[in-house]
Design an enzyme around this catalytic site. Structure first.
Site, PDB file in Angstrom:
ATOM      1  N   TYR A  86     -26.940  -6.076  19.263  1.00  0.00           N
ATOM      2  CA  TYR A  86     -27.437  -4.978  18.432  1.00  0.00           C
ATOM      3  C   TYR A  86     -28.693  -4.398  19.081  1.00  0.00           C
ATOM      4  O   TYR A  86     -29.813  -4.859  18.867  1.00  0.00           O
ATOM      5  CB  TYR A  86     -27.732  -5.455  17.018  1.00  0.00           C
ATOM      6  CG  TYR A  86     -26.508  -5.838  16.219  1.00  0.00           C
ATOM      7  CD1 TYR A  86     -25.226  -5.481  16.626  1.00  0.00           C
ATOM      8  CD2 TYR A  86     -26.621  -6.576  15.045  1.00  0.00           C
ATOM      9  CE1 TYR A  86     -24.105  -5.829  15.892  1.00  0.00           C
ATOM     10  CE2 TYR A  86     -25.506  -6.935  14.300  1.00  0.00           C
ATOM     11  CZ  TYR A  86     -24.254  -6.560  14.731  1.00  0.00           C
ATOM     12  OH  TYR A  86     -23.145  -6.918  13.993  1.00  0.00           O
TER      13      TYR A  86
ATOM     14  N   SER B  36     -19.727  -3.551   7.472  1.00  0.00           N
ATOM     15  CA  SER B  36     -19.599  -2.155   7.047  1.00  0.00           C
ATOM     16  C   SER B  36     -18.959  -2.062   5.663  1.00  0.00           C
ATOM     17  O   SER B  36     -17.964  -1.352   5.468  1.00  0.00           O
ATOM     18  CB  SER B  36     -18.799  -1.332   8.065  1.00  0.00           C
ATOM     19  OG  SER B  36     -19.531  -1.163   9.258  1.00  0.00           O
ATOM     20  N   PRO B  37     -19.511  -2.760   4.658  1.00  0.00           N
ATOM     21  CA  PRO B  37     -18.891  -2.750   3.333  1.00  0.00           C
ATOM     22  C   PRO B  37     -18.918  -1.376   2.652  1.00  0.00           C
ATOM     23  O   PRO B  37     -18.168  -1.158   1.696  1.00  0.00           O
ATOM     24  CB  PRO B  37     -19.723  -3.768   2.544  1.00  0.00           C
ATOM     25  CG  PRO B  37     -21.045  -3.803   3.233  1.00  0.00           C
ATOM     26  CD  PRO B  37     -20.730  -3.594   4.684  1.00  0.00           C
TER      27      PRO B  37
ATOM     28  N   HIS C 180     -18.265 -12.971  18.381  1.00  0.00           N
ATOM     29  CA  HIS C 180     -18.336 -11.591  17.905  1.00  0.00           C
ATOM     30  C   HIS C 180     -16.997 -10.862  17.877  1.00  0.00           C
ATOM     31  O   HIS C 180     -16.706 -10.138  16.931  1.00  0.00           O
ATOM     32  CB  HIS C 180     -19.329 -10.813  18.779  1.00  0.00           C
ATOM     33  CG  HIS C 180     -19.964  -9.655  18.095  1.00  0.00           C
ATOM     34  ND1 HIS C 180     -21.220  -9.198  18.403  1.00  0.00           N
ATOM     35  CD2 HIS C 180     -19.540  -8.855  17.099  1.00  0.00           C
ATOM     36  CE1 HIS C 180     -21.530  -8.171  17.639  1.00  0.00           C
ATOM     37  NE2 HIS C 180     -20.518  -7.939  16.844  1.00  0.00           N
TER      38      HIS C 180
ATOM     39  N   GLY D 234     -18.438   1.358   4.623  1.00  0.00           N
ATOM     40  CA  GLY D 234     -17.694   2.205   5.539  1.00  0.00           C
ATOM     41  C   GLY D 234     -18.371   2.477   6.862  1.00  0.00           C
ATOM     42  O   GLY D 234     -17.807   3.173   7.704  1.00  0.00           O
TER      43      GLY D 234
END
Length: 285
Positions: free
Chosen positions: A54, A207-208, A127, A210
């Site tokens: 990240y 990404s709950p 990952h 979206g």
């Protein structure tokens, strides 16, 4: 804040996805980023999800892990916080690449240990499957990291049902979680979620809402969720968090946030009750 389990750890039912603090352009300032982590902790969040990849490019690889470590160190007592990181993604410039080889995963884990400033990583997740490396080899490497005391709990990400079962066989009881994409508009991991519930594995939807760009328009793209939110006097994000939690008691959403208001609002969704008729409408939407 509700509590749920990841292996033998009890954590908040809602986690903080720290990715946007490092990948957004422009990023929040260091003080703003720390404030987001602190707001999550103030709201009762005890699960923080990060990853070595990240970052903006390979030049600042590990940025998010270092940011999370600094924010936790400046907060005070964080003994009950579970930091979940990941290895297996690499960066070439700004491009995302993969390396699931055992040698790379060991080097990645060693680097994550240094950046996080810990002797053992609470939850270390592979990952993403690497087509160039047999899945069984990557899982064997994950098991070795546990056996060598570098990792307390192990997880996998972006895995299908067959890969989950292979990981269970190789990693054994140390395998405690699966992190796959899942949201109102992306439900292709429903089978994996159900499989995790059947076998007692935590399921962490990434990404709950979206994704970073889609989350802003959730109220218009997920119309039924917005309608239920209006009926309950809640935000569409709180309703979405509550919907995730209602899928199974192994589900722990990890919404990303780059503002304190966002994570505070998301965390409040853990206390929102959805009536059966609401849940039926949302599941059918």
């Amino acid at each position: 804040m509700q509590k749920r389990h990841i292996g033998n750890r009890t954590v908040s039912a809602v986690g903080l996805g720290a990715m946007p603090l490092s990948t957004k352009d422009p990023r929040p300032s260091p003080d703003e980023a720390a404030a987001v982590v602190h707001a999550a902790l103030d709201a009762g969040v005890t699960l923080i999800d990060t990853a070595d990849a990240y970052s903006h490019t390979d030049a600042d690889f590990g940025h998010n892990e270092e940011l999370v470590a600094r924010a936790l160190a400046s907060y005070g007592s964080v003994g009950d916080v579970l930091v979940a990181t990941k290895g297996g993604h690499t960066r070439r410039g700004a491009e995302w690449e993969l390396d699931g080889s055992p040698a790379y995963l060991r080097r990645a884990c060693e680097a994550s240990l240094r950046r996080l400033g810990v002797e053992a990583i609470g939850l270390y997740q592979f990952h993403r499957p690497d087509p160039a490396t047999p899945w069984e080899e990557s899982m064997g490497a994950l098991r070795e990291l546990v056996d060598d005391g570098m990792v307390q709990l192990a997880g996998i990400s972006n895995a299908d049902v067959g890969q989950i079962d292979a990981a269970r066989e190789i990693v054994g009881d140390a395998l405690v979680s699966v992190q796959n994409q899942f949201s109102p508009g992306w439900r292709s991991s429903a089978d994996e979620l159900a499989h995790c519930a059947e076998h007692g594995l935590a399921f962490l939807p990434w990404s709950p809402f979206g994704g970073v760009s889609a989350a802003k328009s959730l109220g218009s793209t997920a119309a039924e969720f917005a309608a239920v939110a209006d009926e309950l006097g809640a935000s569409v994000y709180q309703v979405t968090v509550a919907w995730h939690l209602a899928q199974a008691d192994v589900v722990l959403p990890i919404p990303g946030a780059s503002r304190t208001e966002s994570i505070t609002d998301s965390a409040a969704g853990s206390e929102l009750h959805l009536a059966p008729e609401h849940l039926a409408r949302l599941n059918a939407a």
